[in-house]
Design a protein around this motif. Structure first.
Motif, short mmCIF file in Angstrom:
data_model
loop_
_atom_site.label_atom_id
_atom_site.label_comp_id
_atom_site.label_asym_id
_atom_site.label_seq_id
_atom_site.Cartn_x
_atom_site.Cartn_y
_atom_site.Cartn_z
N THR A 108 -4.76 0.94 9.47
CA THR A 108 -4.70 1.72 8.24
C THR A 108 -3.75 2.92 8.30
O THR A 108 -3.43 3.49 7.27
CB THR A 108 -6.09 2.25 7.86
OG1 THR A 108 -6.56 3.10 8.91
CG2 THR A 108 -7.06 1.11 7.62
N THR A 109 -3.29 3.31 9.48
CA THR A 109 -2.46 4.51 9.58
C THR A 109 -1.07 4.25 10.13
O THR A 109 -0.35 5.18 10.47
CB THR A 109 -3.14 5.58 10.47
OG1 THR A 109 -3.32 5.04 11.78
CG2 THR A 109 -4.47 6.02 9.89
N ARG B 257 -4.90 4.34 4.77
CA ARG B 257 -4.70 3.63 3.51
C ARG B 257 -5.84 2.65 3.29
O ARG B 257 -6.49 2.22 4.24
CB ARG B 257 -3.38 2.84 3.54
CG ARG B 257 -2.18 3.72 3.76
CD ARG B 257 -0.95 2.90 4.09
NE ARG B 257 -1.05 2.37 5.45
CZ ARG B 257 -0.65 1.18 5.83
NH1 ARG B 257 -0.09 0.36 4.97
NH2 ARG B 257 -0.77 0.77 7.06
N THR B 258 -6.04 2.29 2.04
CA THR B 258 -7.02 1.26 1.70
C THR B 258 -6.27 0.13 1.01
O THR B 258 -5.09 0.25 0.70
CB THR B 258 -8.12 1.80 0.78
OG1 THR B 258 -7.50 2.32 -0.40
CG2 THR B 258 -8.93 2.90 1.46
N ASN B 259 -6.95 -0.95 0.75
CA ASN B 259 -6.37 -2.12 0.08
C ASN B 259 -5.14 -2.66 0.82
O ASN B 259 -4.11 -2.95 0.22
CB ASN B 259 -6.00 -1.80 -1.38
CG ASN B 259 -7.20 -1.39 -2.18
OD1 ASN B 259 -8.28 -1.93 -2.00
ND2 ASN B 259 -7.02 -0.42 -3.04
N LEU B 260 -5.25 -2.77 2.12
CA LEU B 260 -4.15 -3.29 2.93
C LEU B 260 -3.91 -4.76 2.63
O LEU B 260 -4.83 -5.48 2.25
CB LEU B 260 -4.48 -3.15 4.42
CG LEU B 260 -4.65 -1.74 4.95
CD1 LEU B 260 -5.21 -1.78 6.36
CD2 LEU B 260 -3.33 -1.00 4.93
N ASP C 293 5.70 10.34 1.51
CA ASP C 293 5.01 9.23 0.85
C ASP C 293 5.68 7.97 1.35
O ASP C 293 6.91 7.88 1.37
CB ASP C 293 5.15 9.31 -0.67
CG ASP C 293 4.54 10.57 -1.26
OD1 ASP C 293 3.54 11.05 -0.71
OD2 ASP C 293 5.08 11.06 -2.26
N THR D 14 0.83 -1.19 0.00
CA THR D 14 0.00 0.00 0.00
C THR D 14 0.87 1.24 0.00
O THR D 14 2.05 1.20 0.31
CB THR D 14 -0.92 0.02 1.23
OG1 THR D 14 -0.12 -0.03 2.41
CG2 THR D 14 -1.87 -1.14 1.22
N VAL D 15 0.25 2.36 -0.34
CA VAL D 15 0.95 3.64 -0.37
C VAL D 15 0.16 4.65 0.45
O VAL D 15 -1.06 4.75 0.32
CB VAL D 15 1.09 4.15 -1.82
CG1 VAL D 15 1.73 5.53 -1.84
CG2 VAL D 15 1.89 3.18 -2.66
N ALA D 16 0.87 5.39 1.29
CA ALA D 16 0.30 6.53 1.99
C ALA D 16 0.97 7.76 1.39
O ALA D 16 2.18 7.94 1.52
CB ALA D 16 0.57 6.44 3.48
N THR E 206 5.65 3.69 1.05
CA THR E 206 5.18 2.50 0.36
C THR E 206 5.44 1.29 1.24
O THR E 206 6.55 1.12 1.73
CB THR E 206 5.91 2.32 -0.99
OG1 THR E 206 5.69 3.48 -1.79
CG2 THR E 206 5.39 1.09 -1.72
#
Length: 115
Positions: free
Chosen positions: A60-61, A49-52, A90, A23-25, A92
């Protein structure tokens, strides 16, 4: 026989890559950095984030890494700079949860930039 082995290994590798979703934040700020006495670091961001990956559960964070390694020490220094200066980052994920056990995705890449 070699062809069958090659095809089988290609299929297995394809399946492995599909199950590990990195995932990417993006455009995030570091909100918290916590470290255990064994050197495992959790970095909390202000972007969910989504799609973990399946291993990450509902975290998610947060990302996790091992600061006892040279690579982990470099990541820790980068996150401390970003946190102290308030820079956008960012991050990843690796698509795995292999740092320190638990249900937190490990880090593959970080990018820091001025606002």
């Amino acid at each position: 026989m070699k062809l069958k082995l090659f095809v089988l290994s290609t299929i297995l590798l394809s399946m492995a890559s599909l199950s590990a979703h990195a995932t990417v934040a993006a455009n995030a700020h570091v909100t918290t950095i916590s470290q255990t006495r064994t050197g495992i670091v959790d970095v909390y961001l202000d972007v969910a984030r989504t799609n973990l990956p399946a291993c990450a559960g509902s975290n998610t964070t947060v990302f996790r890494f091992d600061a006892t390694t040279t690579e982990g020490q470099a990541l820790l220094a980068s996150f401390l700079v970003a946190y102290t200066a308030g820079h956008l980052i960012d991050v990843t994920g690796s698509g795995t949860c292999d740092a320190g056990g638990g249900a937190v995705e490990s880090i593959s890449y970080i990018s820091i930039r001025k606002q």
